[in-house]
Structure formats: structure tokens, C-alpha cells
Design a protein around this motif. Structure first.
Motif, mmCIF file in Angstrom:
data_model
loop_
_atom_site.group_PDB
_atom_site.id
_atom_site.type_symbol
_atom_site.label_atom_id
_atom_site.label_comp_id
_atom_site.label_asym_id
_atom_site.label_seq_id
_atom_site.Cartn_x
_atom_site.Cartn_y
_atom_site.Cartn_z
ATOM 1 N N ARG A 87 -0.686 -61.192 -82.780
ATOM 2 C CA ARG A 87 -0.823 -59.751 -82.996
ATOM 3 C C ARG A 87 0.387 -59.209 -83.746
ATOM 4 N NH1 ARG A 87 -0.716 -57.326 -77.567
ATOM 5 N NH2 ARG A 87 0.550 -59.133 -77.149
ATOM 6 N N THR A 88 0.115 -58.365 -84.731
ATOM 7 C CA THR A 88 1.205 -57.733 -85.482
ATOM 8 C C THR A 88 1.468 -56.356 -84.906
ATOM 9 O OG1 THR A 88 0.552 -58.922 -87.465
ATOM 10 C CG2 THR A 88 1.992 -57.022 -87.768
ATOM 11 N N VAL A 89 2.730 -56.114 -84.588
ATOM 12 C CA VAL A 89 3.169 -54.826 -84.051
ATOM 13 C C VAL A 89 3.807 -54.061 -85.212
ATOM 14 C CG1 VAL A 89 4.762 -53.722 -82.426
ATOM 15 C CG2 VAL A 89 3.515 -55.799 -81.755
ATOM 16 N N TYR A 90 3.446 -52.771 -85.335
ATOM 17 C CA TYR A 90 3.931 -51.948 -86.443
ATOM 18 C C TYR A 90 4.901 -50.887 -85.941
ATOM 19 C CZ TYR A 90 0.254 -54.110 -89.155
ATOM 20 O OH TYR A 90 -0.536 -55.026 -89.796
ATOM 21 N N ALA A 91 5.845 -50.535 -86.820
ATOM 22 C CA ALA A 91 6.833 -49.500 -86.511
ATOM 23 C C ALA A 91 6.834 -48.459 -87.628
ATOM 24 C CB ALA A 91 8.214 -50.122 -86.366
ATOM 25 N N LEU A 92 7.251 -47.269 -87.279
ATOM 26 C CA LEU A 92 7.347 -46.154 -88.218
ATOM 27 C C LEU A 92 8.587 -46.324 -89.103
ATOM 28 C CD1 LEU A 92 5.781 -43.463 -88.579
ATOM 29 C CD2 LEU A 92 7.394 -42.430 -86.988
ATOM 30 N N THR A 93 8.454 -46.043 -90.390
ATOM 31 C CA THR A 93 9.616 -46.034 -91.293
ATOM 32 C C THR A 93 10.150 -44.601 -91.360
ATOM 33 O OG1 THR A 93 8.292 -45.535 -93.251
ATOM 34 C CG2 THR A 93 8.615 -47.886 -92.705
ATOM 35 N N ASP A 94 11.314 -44.440 -91.969
ATOM 36 C CA ASP A 94 11.852 -43.084 -92.160
ATOM 37 C C ASP A 94 10.898 -42.260 -93.017
ATOM 38 O OD1 ASP A 94 14.085 -43.641 -90.629
ATOM 39 O OD2 ASP A 94 15.380 -44.083 -92.349
ATOM 40 N N ALA A 95 10.316 -42.888 -94.037
ATOM 41 C CA ALA A 95 9.356 -42.177 -94.904
ATOM 42 C C ALA A 95 8.122 -41.766 -94.096
ATOM 43 C CB ALA A 95 8.941 -43.054 -96.083
ATOM 44 N N GLY A 96 7.695 -42.635 -93.178
ATOM 45 C CA GLY A 96 6.548 -42.321 -92.324
ATOM 46 C C GLY A 96 6.836 -41.173 -91.381
ATOM 47 N N ARG A 97 8.039 -41.166 -90.837
ATOM 48 C CA ARG A 97 8.451 -40.065 -89.944
ATOM 49 C C ARG A 97 8.476 -38.746 -90.727
ATOM 50 N NH1 ARG A 97 10.873 -40.382 -85.130
ATOM 51 N NH2 ARG A 97 11.231 -42.598 -85.447
ATOM 52 N N ASP A 98 9.053 -38.762 -91.931
ATOM 53 C CA ASP A 98 9.096 -37.554 -92.773
ATOM 54 C C ASP A 98 7.682 -37.083 -93.108
ATOM 55 O OD1 ASP A 98 11.854 -37.709 -92.741
ATOM 56 O OD2 ASP A 98 12.016 -38.549 -94.773
ATOM 57 N N GLU A 99 6.794 -38.028 -93.461
ATOM 58 C CA GLU A 99 5.409 -37.698 -93.798
ATOM 59 C C GLU A 99 4.705 -37.059 -92.603
ATOM 60 O OE1 GLU A 99 1.673 -37.689 -96.012
ATOM 61 O OE2 GLU A 99 3.804 -37.505 -96.475
ATOM 62 N N MET A 100 4.884 -37.645 -91.427
ATOM 63 C CA MET A 100 4.225 -37.133 -90.220
ATOM 64 C C MET A 100 4.662 -35.696 -89.926
ATOM 65 S SD MET A 100 4.550 -36.546 -86.654
ATOM 66 C CE MET A 100 6.100 -37.326 -86.321
ATOM 67 N N TYR A 101 5.978 -35.441 -89.970
ATOM 68 C CA TYR A 101 6.457 -34.088 -89.672
ATOM 69 C C TYR A 101 6.023 -33.088 -90.742
ATOM 70 C CZ TYR A 101 9.099 -35.559 -85.615
ATOM 71 O OH TYR A 101 9.432 -36.023 -84.383
ATOM 72 N N ASP A 102 6.048 -33.479 -92.011
ATOM 73 C CA ASP A 102 5.606 -32.598 -93.083
ATOM 74 C C ASP A 102 4.120 -32.256 -92.919
ATOM 75 O OD1 ASP A 102 6.065 -31.287 -95.754
ATOM 76 O OD2 ASP A 102 4.503 -32.730 -96.321
ATOM 77 N N TRP A 103 3.324 -33.262 -92.632
ATOM 78 C CA TRP A 103 1.876 -33.090 -92.459
ATOM 79 C C TRP A 103 1.582 -32.195 -91.260
ATOM 80 C CZ3 TRP A 103 -1.625 -38.078 -92.610
ATOM 81 C CH2 TRP A 103 -2.964 -37.704 -92.796
ATOM 82 N N MET A 104 2.273 -32.443 -90.145
ATOM 83 C CA MET A 104 2.071 -31.614 -88.948
ATOM 84 C C MET A 104 2.441 -30.160 -89.227
ATOM 85 S SD MET A 104 0.727 -32.955 -86.286
ATOM 86 C CE MET A 104 1.231 -31.704 -85.106
#
Length: 196
Positions: A74-91
Motif C-alpha cells: 500500500r502506498t501512503v500519501y502526504a500533503l506537499t506545501d503546494a497542496g496545503r496552499d491549494e487546499m487553504y486557497d480553495w477553502m
């Protein structure tokens, strides 16, 4: 703003990964357990597809590969800094900026004049019953979750759902009265002929 990955499921994945790295199966399980699947439609295939889209966009990365004897790798995934920025911007955009949505009932209402007043009333009464049932079930779900100690903020989307359902119920009840009026029946018959 055009997003690299615009599926609401992608936002849910990003938001859940804020809590830490996860495998897509675990993400899906959390969405189901927290009731988020009532607002975000998905299946296992679409979840894995969105995870891959987020990976390609650079919003998540492969964190580790876990192998145990019970399950396949199983592959476990983690959030990148770009992903964190995208999530907060989108929210921030979704919370602050009202968007025009195109619900199917709005389509039906825009064309409802083709139905005879009698049939429209029958169908709208069916809708009233369905709305009342959904309101009752949602209130019950909120009550049970509250009794189980779930914080109100984790139920806010269900409170929003009840507000919308209550408003729709009032609207449909008033619409039934309008369809039952003799003036409308007379006007409908002038345009469409007599009711079958």
C-alpha cells in the motif's frame, strides 16, 4: 480561478491529509465514517483517480510504501506545501464566494408549466413527503452524533442541509397552493388545452 484538480473529492483528500499521511483506502474510510460521503460523491475508483491527479499536480507525494503479510503493498500519501496552499486557497474561495449552482430541481421548475396543474400538484406533494422524511432523518443523525459527543463544527454541513431542505419545503408547499388556484388552471388550459 481554474484549478489543476477541480473535483470536490480532491479538496476532501487534501483536507484529510492535513491530519497526516494516509493510504487512499483509509481516506475513503474516514470520508464514510465522518459522513462526508453525504456531500461528496465518490467510489473507490474515483478516489484513486483523484489521488493520482493530485500526485501529478504536485499537491501530494508518495510518503511510504507499507507491506504487511495480511494485505498487498500500500502506498501512503502526504500533503506537499503546494497542496496545503491549494487546499487553504480553495477553502477560502468556497466559504467566502457564493457560486451559482445548477440543481436539477431548478431545471424542473423552469419547465414545470408543461405538466398539468393536477399532475404538478401530485408530484410536488410526493416531493413534500420526501423532503419531510429527509429532514427528519438528518435531524435524527445530528441528534445521535451530538449524543455521541461529536462537536457541532463537524455537523455544520448537516445543519446547512436542514436549512436548505426547510426552505425548499416551504417553497414547494407555497407552489402547490399556486398550482391549485383556479386562475392558474384557467391560464394553463388556454395555453395547453384541457387536462387529460
Amino acid at each position: 480561478m481554474r484549478r489543476k484538480v477541480a473535483n470536490p473529492l480532491a479538496l476532501a483528500v487534501l483536507a484529510h491529509l492535513v491530519m497526516g499521511p494516509m493510504h487512499p483506502y483509509e481516506l475513503g474510510k474516514q470520508l464514510k465514517e465522518t459522513g462526508k460521503d453525504r456531500n461528496i460523491k465518490y467510489n473507490r475508483g474515483s478516489l484513486y483517480m483523484v489521488v493520482e491527479q493530485l500526485r501529478k499536480a504536485g499537491f501530494i507525494v508518495e510518503h511510504e510504501t507499507v507491506k504487511d503479510t495480511q494485505r498487498p503493498e500500500r502506498t501512503v500519501y502526504a500533503l506537499t506545501d503546494a497542496g496545503r496552499d491549494e487546499m487553504y486557497d480553495w477553502m477560502r474561495q468556497l466559504v467566502s464566494d457564493p457560486q451559482h449552482e445548477y440543481p436539477q430541481f431548478g431545471v424542473a421548475l423552469s419547465l414545470i408549466a408543461v405538466l398539468s396543474p393536477t399532475e404538478a400538484v401530485e408530484l410536488l406533494r410526493d416531493r413534500v413527503g420526501a423532503l419531510a422524511k429527509e429532514i427528519s432523518e438528518t435531524r435524527s443523525l445530528i441528534g445521535k452524533a451530538g449524543d455521541d459527543g461529536v462537536e457541532w463544527v463537524f455537523l455544520v454541513e448537516e445543519e446547512y442541509r436542514i436549512s436548505l431542505l426547510d426552505a425548499e419545503l416551504r417553497f414547494v408547499t407555497g407552489l402547490i397552493s399556486s398550482f391549485e388556484g383556479t386562475d392558474y388552471r384557467r391560464s394553463w388550459e388556454q395555453h395547453f388545452g384541457r387536462e387529460p
